[in-house]
Design a protein around this motif. Structure first.
Motif, PDB file in Angstrom:
ATOM      1  N   ASP A 132       0.865  64.358  47.431  1.00  0.00           N
ATOM      2  CA  ASP A 132      -0.512  63.953  47.671  1.00  0.00           C
ATOM      3  C   ASP A 132      -0.592  62.900  48.772  1.00  0.00           C
ATOM      4  OD1 ASP A 132      -3.236  64.181  47.191  1.00  0.00           O
ATOM      5  OD2 ASP A 132      -3.260  62.453  45.841  1.00  0.00           O
ATOM      6  N   ASP A 133       0.513  62.712  49.517  1.00  0.00           N
ATOM      7  CA  ASP A 133       0.503  61.697  50.571  1.00  0.00           C
ATOM      8  C   ASP A 133       0.676  62.307  51.955  1.00  0.00           C
ATOM      9  OD1 ASP A 133       3.119  62.521  50.298  1.00  0.00           O
ATOM     10  OD2 ASP A 133       3.975  60.514  50.559  1.00  0.00           O
ATOM     11  N   VAL A 134       0.406  63.600  52.100  1.00  0.00           N
ATOM     12  CA  VAL A 134       0.514  64.255  53.398  1.00  0.00           C
ATOM     13  C   VAL A 134      -0.658  63.828  54.275  1.00  0.00           C
ATOM     14  CG1 VAL A 134       0.483  66.468  54.612  1.00  0.00           C
ATOM     15  CG2 VAL A 134       1.777  66.225  52.482  1.00  0.00           C
ATOM     16  N   THR A 135      -0.354  63.416  55.493  1.00  0.00           N
ATOM     17  CA  THR A 135      -1.374  62.984  56.453  1.00  0.00           C
ATOM     18  C   THR A 135      -1.543  64.043  57.530  1.00  0.00           C
ATOM     19  OG1 THR A 135      -0.897  60.649  56.073  1.00  0.00           O
ATOM     20  CG2 THR A 135      -2.028  61.205  58.128  1.00  0.00           C
ATOM     21  N   ALA A 136      -2.780  64.402  57.786  1.00  0.00           N
ATOM     22  CA  ALA A 136      -3.058  65.427  58.795  1.00  0.00           C
ATOM     23  C   ALA A 136      -2.752  64.905  60.185  1.00  0.00           C
ATOM     24  CB  ALA A 136      -4.519  65.863  58.707  1.00  0.00           C
ATOM     25  N   MET A 137      -2.457  65.829  61.086  1.00  0.00           N
ATOM     26  CA  MET A 137      -2.285  65.482  62.492  1.00  0.00           C
ATOM     27  C   MET A 137      -3.638  65.077  63.071  1.00  0.00           C
ATOM     28  SD  MET A 137       0.593  65.570  64.121  1.00  0.00           S
ATOM     29  CE  MET A 137       2.037  66.563  63.992  1.00  0.00           C
ATOM     30  N   PRO A 138      -3.741  63.929  63.721  1.00  0.00           N
ATOM     31  CA  PRO A 138      -5.010  63.559  64.361  1.00  0.00           C
ATOM     32  C   PRO A 138      -5.172  64.293  65.687  1.00  0.00           C
ATOM     33  CG  PRO A 138      -3.389  61.837  64.709  1.00  0.00           C
ATOM     34  CD  PRO A 138      -2.715  62.875  63.851  1.00  0.00           C
ATOM     35  N   LEU A 139      -6.337  64.871  65.903  1.00  0.00           N
ATOM     36  CA  LEU A 139      -6.581  65.596  67.154  1.00  0.00           C
ATOM     37  C   LEU A 139      -7.834  65.037  67.811  1.00  0.00           C
ATOM     38  CD1 LEU A 139      -6.197  69.200  68.183  1.00  0.00           C
ATOM     39  CD2 LEU A 139      -8.530  68.291  68.236  1.00  0.00           C
ATOM     40  N   GLY A 140      -7.771  64.922  69.119  1.00  0.00           N
ATOM     41  CA  GLY A 140      -8.930  64.457  69.868  1.00  0.00           C
ATOM     42  C   GLY A 140      -8.780  64.797  71.332  1.00  0.00           C
ATOM     43  N   LEU A 141      -9.659  64.246  72.136  1.00  0.00           N
ATOM     44  CA  LEU A 141      -9.607  64.451  73.577  1.00  0.00           C
ATOM     45  C   LEU A 141      -8.477  63.616  74.153  1.00  0.00           C
ATOM     46  CD1 LEU A 141     -13.431  64.245  74.280  1.00  0.00           C
ATOM     47  CD2 LEU A 141     -12.050  66.298  73.984  1.00  0.00           C
ATOM     48  N   ASP A 142      -7.683  64.234  75.001  1.00  0.00           N
ATOM     49  CA  ASP A 142      -6.554  63.509  75.594  1.00  0.00           C
ATOM     50  C   ASP A 142      -7.069  62.538  76.651  1.00  0.00           C
ATOM     51  OD1 ASP A 142      -3.647  63.142  76.222  1.00  0.00           O
ATOM     52  OD2 ASP A 142      -4.358  63.891  78.153  1.00  0.00           O
ATOM     53  N   ALA A 143      -6.731  61.259  76.494  1.00  0.00           N
ATOM     54  CA  ALA A 143      -7.277  60.232  77.391  1.00  0.00           C
ATOM     55  C   ALA A 143      -6.832  60.414  78.848  1.00  0.00           C
ATOM     56  CB  ALA A 143      -6.902  58.841  76.885  1.00  0.00           C
ATOM     57  N   PRO A 144      -5.522  60.507  79.141  1.00  0.00           N
ATOM     58  CA  PRO A 144      -5.137  60.587  80.556  1.00  0.00           C
ATOM     59  C   PRO A 144      -5.704  61.797  81.282  1.00  0.00           C
ATOM     60  CG  PRO A 144      -3.248  60.049  79.192  1.00  0.00           C
ATOM     61  CD  PRO A 144      -4.344  60.440  78.261  1.00  0.00           C
ATOM     62  N   THR A 145      -5.596  62.980  80.670  1.00  0.00           N
ATOM     63  CA  THR A 145      -6.035  64.171  81.385  1.00  0.00           C
ATOM     64  C   THR A 145      -7.551  64.325  81.362  1.00  0.00           C
ATOM     65  OG1 THR A 145      -5.773  65.626  79.458  1.00  0.00           O
ATOM     66  CG2 THR A 145      -3.862  65.317  80.880  1.00  0.00           C
ATOM     67  N   SER A 146      -8.221  63.851  80.296  1.00  0.00           N
ATOM     68  CA  SER A 146      -9.683  63.934  80.255  1.00  0.00           C
ATOM     69  C   SER A 146     -10.290  63.038  81.326  1.00  0.00           C
ATOM     70  CB  SER A 146     -10.203  63.525  78.874  1.00  0.00           C
ATOM     71  OG  SER A 146      -9.763  64.417  77.879  1.00  0.00           O
ATOM     72  N   ILE A 147      -9.788  61.815  81.422  1.00  0.00           N
ATOM     73  CA  ILE A 147     -10.287  60.907  82.453  1.00  0.00           C
ATOM     74  C   ILE A 147      -9.837  61.387  83.831  1.00  0.00           C
ATOM     75  CG2 ILE A 147     -10.202  58.522  83.274  1.00  0.00           C
ATOM     76  CD1 ILE A 147      -9.801  57.762  80.280  1.00  0.00           C
ATOM     77  N   GLY A 148      -8.611  61.935  83.897  1.00  0.00           N
ATOM     78  CA  GLY A 148      -8.155  62.516  85.154  1.00  0.00           C
ATOM     79  C   GLY A 148      -9.044  63.667  85.601  1.00  0.00           C
ATOM     80  N   MET A 149      -9.504  64.499  84.651  1.00  0.00           N
ATOM     81  CA  MET A 149     -10.422  65.577  85.004  1.00  0.00           C
ATOM     82  C   MET A 149     -11.692  65.022  85.631  1.00  0.00           C
ATOM     83  SD  MET A 149      -9.707  68.839  84.487  1.00  0.00           S
ATOM     84  CE  MET A 149     -11.332  69.555  84.191  1.00  0.00           C
ATOM     85  N   ALA A 150     -12.210  63.928  85.056  1.00  0.00           N
ATOM     86  CA  ALA A 150     -13.452  63.352  85.582  1.00  0.00           C
ATOM     87  C   ALA A 150     -13.250  62.744  86.955  1.00  0.00           C
ATOM     88  CB  ALA A 150     -13.991  62.313  84.609  1.00  0.00           C
TER      89      ALA A 150
ATOM     90  N   PRO B 131      -3.003  66.704  70.037  1.00  0.00           N
ATOM     91  CA  PRO B 131      -2.685  65.888  68.858  1.00  0.00           C
ATOM     92  C   PRO B 131      -2.285  64.494  69.308  1.00  0.00           C
ATOM     93  CG  PRO B 131      -0.881  67.400  69.333  1.00  0.00           C
ATOM     94  CD  PRO B 131      -1.999  67.758  70.270  1.00  0.00           C
ATOM     95  N   TYR B 132      -2.821  63.476  68.633  1.00  0.00           N
ATOM     96  CA  TYR B 132      -2.541  62.101  69.017  1.00  0.00           C
ATOM     97  C   TYR B 132      -1.178  61.656  68.504  1.00  0.00           C
ATOM     98  CZ  TYR B 132      -7.328  61.310  70.674  1.00  0.00           C
ATOM     99  OH  TYR B 132      -8.506  61.362  71.373  1.00  0.00           O
ATOM    100  N   ILE B 133      -0.563  60.750  69.269  1.00  0.00           N
ATOM    101  CA  ILE B 133       0.781  60.287  68.950  1.00  0.00           C
ATOM    102  C   ILE B 133       0.806  59.396  67.713  1.00  0.00           C
ATOM    103  CG2 ILE B 133       0.656  58.193  70.350  1.00  0.00           C
ATOM    104  CD1 ILE B 133       3.704  60.539  70.029  1.00  0.00           C
ATOM    105  N   GLY B 134      -0.359  58.935  67.221  1.00  0.00           N
ATOM    106  CA  GLY B 134      -0.381  57.919  66.170  1.00  0.00           C
ATOM    107  C   GLY B 134      -0.414  58.442  64.752  1.00  0.00           C
ATOM    108  N   GLN B 135       0.128  59.627  64.469  1.00  0.00           N
ATOM    109  CA  GLN B 135       0.064  60.143  63.098  1.00  0.00           C
ATOM    110  C   GLN B 135       0.700  59.196  62.085  1.00  0.00           C
ATOM    111  OE1 GLN B 135       2.482  61.413  60.914  1.00  0.00           O
ATOM    112  NE2 GLN B 135       1.374  62.851  59.601  1.00  0.00           N
ATOM    113  N   PRO B 136       1.866  58.592  62.346  1.00  0.00           N
ATOM    114  CA  PRO B 136       2.417  57.629  61.383  1.00  0.00           C
ATOM    115  C   PRO B 136       1.513  56.418  61.176  1.00  0.00           C
ATOM    116  CG  PRO B 136       4.124  58.374  62.897  1.00  0.00           C
ATOM    117  CD  PRO B 136       2.828  58.878  63.432  1.00  0.00           C
TER     118      PRO B 136
END
Length: 530
Positions: A83-101, A320-325
């Motif tokens: 009951d302690d499994v943590t999901a992978m956090p997913l979001g917009l990638d900061a470097p490439t999203s800002i790089g796209m802009a 997926p964000y690097i901060g899962q732990p």
């Protein structure tokens, strides 16, 4: 004898999911906010197109990816009986999203305007380019999901992390730093508070996520000083864009944008490659924290969510964000990704996310981007063997040339006529300096990868491998994948060049070939043991 796993269904929500939700939502809102501020505030893209067309599809990618990761976490919890499994956090990638802009969408909009399109037509063309870019990266990530381990064996970490570290230092660190200092009181307070809670790990008098507190303090300070007449010149309350709910549906609009992606492929392909490598590292990080997700599943989810976002109008890729732990330490399980996906996804379709973003000042958003840039740059050194550190530093240099190219290309600094004529000049002692800066900056991420790969091979005594990388550089420079002599960074065939452009292209290629030949000769000598 080990008891069989419990068949009790894992809980949908626990107390720690609330902390995880706030942290993940703020990350995504900050990136969306910076994209909007860059496109609308810096490049002049119509706000209705950014908020009404680009945001819904982009938010859909976050929704789909987080739903998939929530399901993966619940499946792992049910299979293991934990009951302690943590999901992978997913979001917009900061470097490439800002790089796209900053590197793709914004410059493309200005180019469309220079070609005679009005603001609305140029905005639509830019949106279609963004969609096409995501489809290209989504397809690339899908294919590379099955070859992730091979990629990490071929390219050293100094090349992968050094190339993105250079972009992070210059584009995510320096450019937003200038923006936050344009409003010094708000920017410094927000940035300093972020450094206190995220770097110094300082304690707070209230139990809320530190990033959220920094956003609240900075926003309150911005509007408080502005309304009191003590803010910087030009303060004004935002004029919210009226938006109707938009359901992002799959379409073929990206097809019209595909031809426009060609000049930007030297940026888009490394963006997709880096997310695959990042997904592999994130999977290993989660496995070390106790949650054994299959790497291929993690990569395929991020590839699918990026592809779906592009087909439905999105312009920024998910990862997926690097901060899962870190989320695991907060006590988050699988509920926080479900809440984040629903909030960002549905809020993006209803215009709620766009409404929130419009009220977030750039002086408050820029500090979190600077922090992200610092973190990525530090990781490039920490995750690389010490003897490869010179290769990391070498990988930073092409991004500096690109940064100078961005600033020197500003018409407020240099007239467009003078900048356009830079390849018609002659240098008193070699090639024209401005032309060399632009040429070095074009394709800077791939250049950085190849330079670092060649230097790592030299450090390890593999001179023939280094020579092979340099010959590859020579070939790529002749077609504009790296060191394009087209000011926009486009690709071409070498025999289509003439005048000084041809001289520059062949000189760069000749330099690489000469160095490759020298290393090949050095490899013939008996190497001393290291």
């Amino acid at each position: 004898m080990t008891p069989p796993p419990s068949r009790t269904a894992p809980r949908w929500f626990v107390a720690g999911d609330l902390n995880g939700f706030f942290g993940l939502v703020v990350d995504n809102l900050s990136i969306l906010g910076f994209i909007a501020m860059a496109l609308v505030g810096i490049f002049g893209v119509p706000a209705e197109i950014v908020f009404g067309r680009m945001f819904p599809g982009t938010a859909l990618g976050v929704l789909l990816g987080n739903l998939a990761y929530t399901w993966m976490a619940r499946r792992l919890a049910a299979r293991t009986g934990r009951d302690d499994v943590t999901a992978m956090p997913l979001g917009l990638d900061a470097p490439t999203s800002i790089g796209m802009a900053l590197l793709v969408l914004g410059p493309a909009f200005l180019a469309f305007r220079a070609d005679g399109l009005d603001a609305e037509a140029a905005g639509i063309a830019t949106w279609q380019l963004g969609m096409a870019s995501l489809v290209v990266m989504g397809v690339l990530k899908t294919v590379l999901s099955f070859a992730g381990d091979w990629i990490t064996r071929v390219l050293p970490r100094a090349a992968l992390l050094g190339s993105i570290g250079g972009a992070a230092l210059t584009l995510l660190g320096f450019l937003p730093l200038v923006e936050l200092l344009r409003n010094p009181v708000v920017g410094m307070v927000t940035f300093g508070l972020l450094l206190y809670v995220l770097v110094a790990r300082g304690s707070l008098p209230v139990r809320i996520p530190g990033v959220l507190l920094a956003f609240l303090v900075g926003t309150a300070l911005y509007y408080g000083l502005g309304l009191a007449g003590l803010g910087v010149p030009g303060f004004a309350l935002p004029e919210p864009v009226r938006l109707s709910p938009q359901l992002p549906l799959p379409g073929l609009g990206f097809i019209d944008g595909l031809p426009a992606t060609v000049p930007y492929l030297p940026l888009l392909l490394p963006f997709g490659l880096l997310m695959v490598v990042g997904g592999i590292n994130v999977s290993e990080s989660a496995r070390a924290a106790g949650d054994d997700y299959r790497t291929r599943d993690v990569l395929l989810v991020e590839a699918f969510s990026t592809l779906a976002a592009g087909l439905c109008g999105g312009v920024a890729q998910t990862t997926p964000y690097i901060g899962q732990p870190a989320y695991k330490q907060m006590g988050a399980r699988s509920g926080y990704t479900l809440l984040t996906g629903l909030f960002v996804g549905i809020g993006g379709m209803l215009g709620v996310v766009a409404g929130l973003v419009q009220w977030l000042p750039l002086a408050v958003l820029a500090p979190i981007i600077v922090y992200v840039g610092i973190g990525i740059t530090v990781q490039a050194f920490e995750a690389t063997p010490a003897r490869h550190a010179p290769a990391v530093v070498l990988a930073f240099l092409p991004s500096l040339a690109y940064l100078l190219g961005i600033k020197l290309g500003n018409p407020d600094w240099i007239s467009p006529e003078h900048f356009a004529a830079l390849y018609a000049q002659t240098g008193a002692h070699g090639l024209p300096e401005l032309a060399v800066l632009v040429t070095l900056g074009n394709g800077f991420i791939i250049t950085a990868m190849l330079w670092a790969t060649a230097l790592v091979a030299m450090v390890e005594g593999r001179l023939r491998a280094a020579a092979g990388v340099l010959l590859l550089c020579a070939g790529l420079s002749l077609v504009g994948v790296v060191h394009s002599v087209d000011p926009r960074g486009g690709v071409y065939l070498p025999w289509s060049l003439d005048g000084l452009r041809a001289v520059i292209a062949w000189q760069f290629a000749g330099g690489y070939a000469a160095l490759a030949a020298l290393l090949g000769l050095l490899s013939l000598q008996r190497m001393r043991p290291r």
